[in-house]
Design a protein around this motif. Sequence first.
Motif, PDB file in Angstrom:
ATOM      1  N   VAL A 189      44.381  40.459  43.046  1.00 10.92           N
ATOM      2  CA  VAL A 189      43.487  39.210  42.598  1.00 10.92           C
ATOM      3  C   VAL A 189      42.332  39.638  41.696  1.00 10.92           C
ATOM      4  O   VAL A 189      41.802  40.727  42.024  1.00 10.92           O
ATOM      5  N   VAL A 190      42.317  39.104  40.463  1.00 11.35           N
ATOM      6  CA  VAL A 190      41.147  39.341  39.702  1.00 11.35           C
ATOM      7  C   VAL A 190      40.447  37.886  39.397  1.00 11.35           C
ATOM      8  O   VAL A 190      41.184  37.048  39.032  1.00 11.35           O
ATOM      9  N   ILE A 191      39.361  38.004  39.666  1.00  8.36           N
ATOM     10  CA  ILE A 191      38.362  36.863  39.193  1.00  8.36           C
ATOM     11  C   ILE A 191      37.628  36.862  38.026  1.00  8.36           C
ATOM     12  O   ILE A 191      36.871  38.056  37.847  1.00  8.36           O
ATOM     13  N   GLU A 192      37.867  35.957  37.018  1.00  8.02           N
ATOM     14  CA  GLU A 192      37.402  36.207  35.719  1.00  8.02           C
ATOM     15  C   GLU A 192      36.419  34.801  35.496  1.00  8.02           C
ATOM     16  O   GLU A 192      36.715  33.795  35.963  1.00  8.02           O
ATOM     17  N   ALA A 193      35.454  35.318  34.849  1.00  8.97           N
ATOM     18  CA  ALA A 193      34.468  34.190  34.481  1.00  8.97           C
ATOM     19  C   ALA A 193      34.673  33.982  32.783  1.00  8.97           C
ATOM     20  O   ALA A 193      34.383  34.931  32.286  1.00  8.97           O
ATOM     21  N   ARG A 194      35.083  32.889  32.384  1.00  9.46           N
ATOM     22  CA  ARG A 194      35.123  32.553  31.100  1.00  9.46           C
ATOM     23  C   ARG A 194      33.986  31.580  30.602  1.00  9.46           C
ATOM     24  O   ARG A 194      33.668  30.578  31.164  1.00  9.46           O
ATOM     25  N   ALA A 195      33.340  31.829  29.353  1.00 10.72           N
ATOM     26  CA  ALA A 195      32.588  30.948  28.842  1.00 10.72           C
ATOM     27  C   ALA A 195      32.826  29.843  28.615  1.00 10.72           C
ATOM     28  O   ALA A 195      33.816  29.749  27.961  1.00 10.72           O
TER      29      ALA A 195
END
Length: 133
Positions: free
Chosen positions: A125-131
């Motif tokens: 699992v990878v949690i990404e924050a996108r602008a």
Amino acid sequence: MILGIGSDLANIDRIAGVLARHGDRFRNRVFTPTEQAKAGSRADVAGTYAKRWAAKEACSKALGTGLRMGISWKDMAVTNLPTGQPVMHLTGWAADRLAQMTPAGHEAIVHVTLTDDHPWAQAFVVIEARALP
């Protein structure tokens, strides 16, 4: 930006043993009705549950908590897109934790991948924050 990464490896035979010993008690405590329906429709029931177990463990690690601090197994659920791609859904405390770790002006996206090669099931699992635009 990456907010969290988690991985887990589950033994399919161990999950099969837990299912044999605890049956519905285990299924109902850990898996949502949708996850149970998916597993029930598959030839490899234990493998399907093991992959989802590993995904929940990996997700809790990516959230930075492990399975503590109020997180519930059912706060993390795996479904599949029509293409078969797994998707992680967060509710309850897991969703609250995700919101806390997401920077202002960003949206969080949880990526999950599952695989198995008997007797092992694995999830990342990878949690990404996108602008936001």
